[in-house]
Design an enzyme around this catalytic site. Structure first.
Site, PDB file in Angstrom:
ATOM      1  N   ASN A 130      41.174  82.641  26.128  1.00 41.39           N
ATOM      2  CA  ASN A 130      41.574  83.657  26.644  1.00 41.39           C
ATOM      3  C   ASN A 130      42.970  84.310  26.364  1.00 41.39           C
ATOM      4  O   ASN A 130      43.093  85.608  26.467  1.00 41.39           O
ATOM      5  CB  ASN A 130      41.798  83.012  28.236  1.00 41.39           C
ATOM      6  CG  ASN A 130      40.557  82.795  28.898  1.00 41.39           C
ATOM      7  OD1 ASN A 130      39.490  83.169  28.380  1.00 41.39           O
ATOM      8  ND2 ASN A 130      40.690  81.898  29.828  1.00 41.39           N
ATOM      9  N   ASP A 132      37.041  94.253  26.892  1.00 36.03           N
ATOM     10  CA  ASP A 132      36.597  95.192  26.150  1.00 36.03           C
ATOM     11  C   ASP A 132      36.413  96.633  26.653  1.00 36.03           C
ATOM     12  O   ASP A 132      36.497  97.578  25.899  1.00 36.03           O
ATOM     13  CB  ASP A 132      34.901  94.421  26.055  1.00 36.03           C
ATOM     14  CG  ASP A 132      34.971  93.233  25.170  1.00 36.03           C
ATOM     15  OD1 ASP A 132      35.947  93.020  24.440  1.00 36.03           O
ATOM     16  OD2 ASP A 132      33.948  92.550  25.081  1.00 36.03           O
TER      17      ASP A 132
END
Length: 203
Positions: free
Chosen positions: A29, A91
């Site tokens: 992460n 993203d």
């Protein structure tokens, strides 16, 4: 499309690097957030100013972090539900910043509205392509495949920007319009895939 053919080959390179990073205490992460922040920062700093080649090169480096977070997740024993959601959201943010910055430069820096429209079409369709898959999977349906997934969009966009920054004429216009057309086709392909999946499920 590239995901299908290149995933195993890329994993042979990224998995050892991902393992090394995990042993150094980094989490998948953390790598996702770092890569996204770097991509957004580089896109918004370099591209609107017209530093296209440098911008494309720096963005490419940070985009590669997206490969490493997946490798780190595999080494750590698999991705978590939160990690998958975080990666998908990051993203979308990175893509929005990149193609938004390209569009801004086209409209303001180059006074090229036609190419700017292609960048906006690519941006919008890229978001929709990902959304169709996410929404379909949430409904228990399939929407995989298509001509241009995220990897192809980034390659076509960044190569066009970078090579244009080296002074090659018309390459940016050609790459963005190619990407726009392929992205529209991919939206249709994914909608058709969802329709087939829904029909099969109903049957």
């Amino acid at each position: 499309m590239l995901n299908i053919f290149a995933r195993a080959s890329v994993a042979r390179i990224t998995d050892p690097v991902g393992g090394w990073l995990v042993r150094r205490g980094l989490s998948p992460n953390t790598m996702t957030v770092l890569g996204t922040a770097g991509t957004i920062g580089a896109a918004l700093w370099f591209l609107p100013r017209g530093d296209l080649f440098v911008g494309a090169a720096v963005v490419t480096v940070f985009v590669l972090f997206d490969l490493l977070d997946g490798a780190m997740a595999r080494v750590s024993g698999g991705s978590t539900v939160f990690g998958a959601v975080l990666d998908s959201c990051c993203d979308r943010l990175a893509d929005a910043a990149l193609f938004g910055a390209i569009a801004y430069w086209c409209f303001v820096g180059a006074d090229d509205r036609v190419t700017g429209i292609a960048a906006l079409v690519s941006l919008g369709c890229g978001q929709v392509i990902s959304y169709i898959k996410a929404r379909a999977e949430a409904s228990g349906l399939s929407a995989d495949g298509g001509l241009v997934e995220r990897a192809e969009r980034l390659i076509i966009g960044l190569v066009g920007v970078g090579v244009h920054g080296l002074g090659v004429p018309y390459i940016l216009q050609a790459s963005l319009w190619l990407l726009a057309v392929l992205s529209v086709i991919t939206v249709v392909q994914r909608l058709l895939a969802v329709h087939r999946s829904a029909s099969e499920q109903a049957a």
